[in-house]
Design a protein around this motif. Sequence first.
Motif, PDB file in Angstrom:
ATOM      1  N   VAL A  68     -55.354 -84.823 -12.772  1.00  0.00           N
ATOM      2  CA  VAL A  68     -54.760 -84.104 -11.711  1.00  0.00           C
ATOM      3  C   VAL A  68     -53.498 -83.505 -12.420  1.00  0.00           C
ATOM      4  O   VAL A  68     -52.952 -82.139 -12.025  1.00  0.00           O
ATOM      5  N   ILE A  69     -52.984 -84.014 -13.176  1.00  0.00           N
ATOM      6  CA  ILE A  69     -51.589 -83.591 -13.952  1.00  0.00           C
ATOM      7  C   ILE A  69     -52.129 -82.310 -14.671  1.00  0.00           C
ATOM      8  O   ILE A  69     -51.550 -81.131 -14.679  1.00  0.00           O
ATOM      9  N   GLU A  70     -53.217 -82.253 -15.228  1.00  0.00           N
ATOM     10  CA  GLU A  70     -53.782 -81.063 -16.044  1.00  0.00           C
ATOM     11  C   GLU A  70     -53.954 -80.343 -15.370  1.00  0.00           C
ATOM     12  O   GLU A  70     -53.493 -78.960 -15.553  1.00  0.00           O
ATOM     13  N   GLU A  71     -54.699 -80.202 -14.268  1.00  0.00           N
ATOM     14  CA  GLU A  71     -54.892 -79.311 -13.507  1.00  0.00           C
ATOM     15  C   GLU A  71     -53.862 -78.488 -12.580  1.00  0.00           C
ATOM     16  O   GLU A  71     -53.579 -77.287 -12.346  1.00  0.00           O
ATOM     17  N   TYR A  72     -52.924 -79.316 -12.059  1.00  0.00           N
ATOM     18  CA  TYR A  72     -51.650 -78.990 -11.191  1.00  0.00           C
ATOM     19  C   TYR A  72     -50.445 -78.760 -12.123  1.00  0.00           C
ATOM     20  O   TYR A  72     -49.454 -77.878 -11.725  1.00  0.00           O
ATOM     21  N   LYS A  73     -50.254 -78.873 -13.596  1.00  0.00           N
ATOM     22  CA  LYS A  73     -49.068 -78.446 -14.061  1.00  0.00           C
ATOM     23  C   LYS A  73     -49.001 -76.912 -14.480  1.00  0.00           C
ATOM     24  O   LYS A  73     -47.819 -76.521 -14.632  1.00  0.00           O
ATOM     25  N   LYS A  74     -50.316 -76.402 -14.182  1.00  0.00           N
ATOM     26  CA  LYS A  74     -49.970 -74.774 -14.702  1.00  0.00           C
ATOM     27  C   LYS A  74     -49.273 -74.361 -13.490  1.00  0.00           C
ATOM     28  O   LYS A  74     -48.797 -72.976 -13.473  1.00  0.00           O
TER      29      LYS A  74
END
Length: 348
Positions: free
Chosen positions: A262-268
């Motif tokens: 989730v972090i990887e997907e939404y940090k952008k």
Amino acid sequence: MKTLETIILEIDPFNIEEEKIKEAAKAICENKTVVFPTETVYGLGANGLSEQAVKKIFIAKGRPFDNPLILHIANIKSFLEYAYVSYSLLEKIEKLIPGPVTFVLKKKKIVPDIVTAGKDTVAIRMPAHPIASKLIEYSGVPIAAPSANISGKPSATLAEHVIQDMKDKVDYIIVGGKVEFGIESTVIDLTTGEKPVLLRPGPIPPQKIAEIFGDIEIPDFAYGHVEADYIKAPGMKYRHYSPDTPVVLIEHQVNEKMIYKVIEEYKKYSNPIILCLREHCNFYKENNMNCDIIGSEDNYYEFAIKLFEMLRKYDGQSEIIIVEGIEDKGIGIAVMNRLRKAAHKIIQ
Ligand code: AMP
Ligand code: MG
């Protein structure tokens, strides 16, 4: 549409000024609209016996006319005036009122069709909030009231929310502090002749109802899964509780690997916010994600009271709102019902 000039009355629920409540009650009798606090969320009320008055509620909210309203009453005898109910059933109802629970019963003719969206059943609630209770009592009529928000938006739990949504759309707003629960009442259908059916989970958990009524049926749609069977609860087919900013819901008990994903997907995204459990906040911070605590594993009531407040707070402030879910138990089933309906995407 011609706008109204809303009169705002500030009333302290612990020290109610009679004159102000009487002024608002008079407005109800004159078929005007009055926003008032209840123990669940703020309500947008009007004389529940007047078609003309109730119509104003639908217009102020932009609510579809096929979504029925709840009739708010001030004493138990009113159940007998507006619905067909046996004394044995009333004895059970009595154990749960006044409070954040609504009963669907066969309606009497006196209740206008506009309140019930043409159905032969009526939803009735006796609120415990002192302002709501006095307003109904002094009006001398039942008050039809949905939540005091623009249709489809998160319900209003703070005075600033109702002012934002309803100013110049209604005749009166009673500002009366913070509500107690933060989510709408539990709705139970008592018309099946067998066990009660949970139409909408709320602050009174299903177990409590089962203790009194012997049993309770919890249909799939009560969990908030959107493709459900809406026949009994017409309001449920509409999108609900949604801020403009998209909401992503993480179902309860995701593992660490999942959270990293989730972090990887939404940090952008620019400025994503995670509304998380107290226990997980540091984890997000260590990964440079913005987060705000919405509750904790051992206090689901905190989650309920903050839910709509937080959705409104971050609406338009971030590009995406990610919310950690909780377990479907106790008031958790009500919180998850609202979140699953508000969510644009659900991660399991
Ligand atoms: P709100 O006032 O926004 O909390 O919405 C009231 C909700 O109560 C509706 O959306 C329905 O789900 C439910 N409700 C009201 N009247 C009835 C009824 N006659 N039968 C079933 N559900 C009802
Ligand atoms: Mg509502």
